[in-house]
Design a protein around this motif. Structure first.
Motif, mmCIF file in Angstrom:
data_model
loop_
_atom_site.group_PDB
_atom_site.id
_atom_site.type_symbol
_atom_site.label_atom_id
_atom_site.label_comp_id
_atom_site.label_asym_id
_atom_site.label_seq_id
_atom_site.Cartn_x
_atom_site.Cartn_y
_atom_site.Cartn_z
ATOM 1 N N SER A 113 0.823 -1.207 0.000
ATOM 2 C CA SER A 113 0.000 0.000 0.000
ATOM 3 C C SER A 113 0.857 1.256 0.000
ATOM 4 O O SER A 113 1.920 1.305 0.633
ATOM 5 C CB SER A 113 -0.917 -0.002 1.235
ATOM 6 O OG SER A 113 -1.947 -0.941 1.060
ATOM 7 N N VAL A 114 0.362 2.254 -0.691
ATOM 8 C CA VAL A 114 1.055 3.544 -0.770
ATOM 9 C C VAL A 114 0.016 4.654 -0.659
ATOM 10 O O VAL A 114 -1.188 4.405 -0.722
ATOM 11 C CB VAL A 114 1.814 3.707 -2.115
ATOM 12 C CG1 VAL A 114 2.933 2.692 -2.239
ATOM 13 C CG2 VAL A 114 0.840 3.583 -3.303
ATOM 14 N N GLY A 115 0.508 5.888 -0.543
ATOM 15 C CA GLY A 115 -0.371 7.042 -0.632
ATOM 16 C C GLY A 115 -0.556 7.422 -2.097
ATOM 17 O O GLY A 115 0.064 6.841 -2.998
ATOM 18 N N LEU A 116 -1.402 8.431 -2.335
ATOM 19 C CA LEU A 116 -1.655 8.828 -3.727
ATOM 20 C C LEU A 116 -0.392 9.321 -4.419
ATOM 21 O O LEU A 116 -0.148 9.013 -5.578
ATOM 22 C CB LEU A 116 -2.720 9.929 -3.752
ATOM 23 C CG LEU A 116 -4.163 9.461 -3.635
ATOM 24 C CD1 LEU A 116 -5.089 10.654 -3.493
ATOM 25 C CD2 LEU A 116 -4.558 8.650 -4.854
ATOM 26 N N GLN A 117 0.416 10.126 -3.695
ATOM 27 C CA GLN A 117 1.618 10.660 -4.354
ATOM 28 C C GLN A 117 2.853 10.555 -3.456
ATOM 29 O O GLN A 117 3.884 11.154 -3.760
ATOM 30 C CB GLN A 117 1.375 12.121 -4.783
ATOM 31 C CG GLN A 117 2.158 12.510 -6.015
ATOM 32 C CD GLN A 117 1.785 13.861 -6.568
ATOM 33 O OE1 GLN A 117 0.983 14.603 -5.990
ATOM 34 N NE2 GLN A 117 2.362 14.226 -7.705
ATOM 35 N N PHE A 118 2.734 9.819 -2.346
ATOM 36 C CA PHE A 118 3.870 9.559 -1.466
ATOM 37 C C PHE A 118 3.850 8.101 -1.036
ATOM 38 O O PHE A 118 2.779 7.506 -0.870
ATOM 39 C CB PHE A 118 3.809 10.427 -0.196
ATOM 40 C CG PHE A 118 4.399 11.803 -0.361
ATOM 41 C CD1 PHE A 118 5.699 12.073 0.033
ATOM 42 C CD2 PHE A 118 3.650 12.828 -0.920
ATOM 43 C CE1 PHE A 118 6.248 13.333 -0.114
ATOM 44 C CE2 PHE A 118 4.181 14.097 -1.075
ATOM 45 C CZ PHE A 118 5.483 14.354 -0.675
ATOM 46 N N ARG A 119 5.032 7.543 -0.860
ATOM 47 C CA ARG A 119 5.173 6.239 -0.194
ATOM 48 C C ARG A 119 5.807 6.569 1.147
ATOM 49 O O ARG A 119 7.003 6.838 1.230
ATOM 50 C CB ARG A 119 6.058 5.314 -1.021
ATOM 51 C CG ARG A 119 6.221 3.916 -0.458
ATOM 52 C CD ARG A 119 7.196 3.094 -1.278
ATOM 53 N NE ARG A 119 6.591 2.485 -2.441
ATOM 54 C CZ ARG A 119 5.995 1.277 -2.478
ATOM 55 N NH1 ARG A 119 5.961 0.550 -1.386
ATOM 56 N NH2 ARG A 119 5.460 0.819 -3.581
ATOM 57 N N GLN A 120 4.996 6.673 2.188
ATOM 58 C CA GLN A 120 5.405 7.244 3.470
ATOM 59 C C GLN A 120 6.071 8.604 3.210
ATOM 60 O O GLN A 120 5.436 9.437 2.575
ATOM 61 C CB GLN A 120 6.250 6.249 4.256
ATOM 62 C CG GLN A 120 5.374 5.024 4.628
ATOM 63 C CD GLN A 120 6.048 3.970 5.443
ATOM 64 O OE1 GLN A 120 7.190 3.621 5.199
ATOM 65 N NE2 GLN A 120 5.341 3.421 6.413
ATOM 66 N N SER A 121 7.332 8.822 3.592
ATOM 67 C CA SER A 121 7.880 10.174 3.373
ATOM 68 C C SER A 121 8.553 10.340 2.013
ATOM 69 O O SER A 121 9.037 11.423 1.687
ATOM 70 C CB SER A 121 8.865 10.530 4.495
ATOM 71 O OG SER A 121 9.842 9.542 4.586
#
Ligand code: SF4
Ligand code: SF4
Length: 311
Positions: A113-121
């Motif tokens: 899982s990732v964010g929309l435009q970030f993978r954590q920081s």
């Protein structure tokens, strides 16, 4: 659902005052799945305008980059979101999971899982770091678990109006993420004099022993109270840093990790040597009326804190 707690303005007033046609919401819409599918296809075909796309929840890329751990209408949700994002004027990630991956991306992250435009920081999640919406902005990250209702609704209003939104380096709206949870906390005087609780239930500060990340967490929780009433630290629980890209940290969130008597993470911008000197003097200067109020019994949290303390 936290957006339903927004009061200034409320979600209802926002939708009404700005003539918003709410195309779909998982809890508020009565549309059937087929109607939702038709709406998505109309948007993607350019037949239906999409001003703001709000996404809640992390994006599963697994297994093997197919996204099929999380699918809808036989298609990976990650592909549906990409198609919609390319049609929207503005895209808002509502909450830390949608922004950075959050709880879903913690630990060994079996769903990738990732964010929309970030993978954590790290920049770059579902969308490339250089991606921009039709309105010219990257994904706007309204972080929080849950995100603060005021941050969500006021960012939504700014997007609806096409107003400029200043973003911080994590693409969070600077208006809501340039202060810390520490600001406005009712326990600040205790923090100032180094009067620290060792067990829950008192009025003192929770920073040194009980895991409070308020001085390092950027959010408005103590300057715009939840439900107009309170916040975690006001209610006696530590801030666990839910707006940060590395949330949740892999540790007991009710215990402060320390080197000797000093927390590993100091208040933002504070130098360690100076902080240690200041804390020693502060405790000696503490007035009688600020003495610890909680029963200093040995709780599980205290015992663990002492174990960490002792190395
Ligand atoms: S409890 Fe947390 S937010 Fe409140 S004063 Fe202490 S460190 Fe700051
Ligand atoms: S107090 Fe901290 S953990 Fe709680 S909602 Fe605010 S930022 Fe998140």
């Amino acid at each position: 659902m936290a957006i339903l707690c927004a009061e200034n303005p409320s979600l209802h007033d926002t939708l009404t005052n700005y003539n918003v046609d709410l195309l779909w919401h998982p809890s508020l819409s009565t549309a059937t799945p087929r109607e939702l599918e038709a709406t998505i296809e109309r948007i993607c075909a350019g037949e239906q305008e999409l001003t703001v796309l709000c996404v809640e929840g992390a994006i599963a890329l697994g297994p093997d980059g197919t996204g099929m751990f999380d699918s809808m209408f036989g298609e990976a949700k990650m592909d549906i979101i990409k198609r919609l994002a390319d049609r929207a004027q503005f895209v808002i990630a509502m909450g830390t999971c949608a922004a950075f991956g959050g709880v879903s991306a913690a630990g060994c992250n079996p769903t990738d899982s990732v964010g929309l435009q970030f993978r954590q920081s790290d920049p770059g999640g579902l969308l490339d770091p250089s991606w921009r919406s039709a309105g010219g902005l990257p994904v706007i990250n309204v972080a929080g678990c849950p995100a603060h209702p005021s941050s969500m609704v006021r960012t939504l209003v700014a997007a609806l109006l096409g107003a400029p939104v200043e973003l911080d380096p994590l693409n969070r709206p600077a208006e809501f993420f340039s202060t810390t949870v520490h600001r406005g906390c009712t326990r600040n005087e205790y923090h100032e004099y180094n009067v620290e609780e060792k067990a829950f239930g008192g009025d003192g500060c929770l920073f040194i022993n009980l895991g409070c990340q308020g001085p390092t967490t950027q959010a408005i929780c103590n300057t715009e109270l939840w439900n107009g009433e309170s916040s975690k630290t006001r209610a006696g629980a530590p801030c666990i840093g839910c707006t940060a890209p590395n949330f949740p940290k892999p540790q007991n969130l009710l215990v402060t990790l320390k080197v000797g008597p000093i927390p590993l993470s100091l208040p933002l911008g504070v130098k360690r040597a100076k902080y240690m000197a200041y804390k020693g003097l502060a405790r000696d200067a503490a007035p009688e009326r600020l003495q610890p109020t909680a029963p200093q019994a040995k709780t599980a949290a205290t015992a663990t804190a002492e174990e960490v303390d002792n190395g």
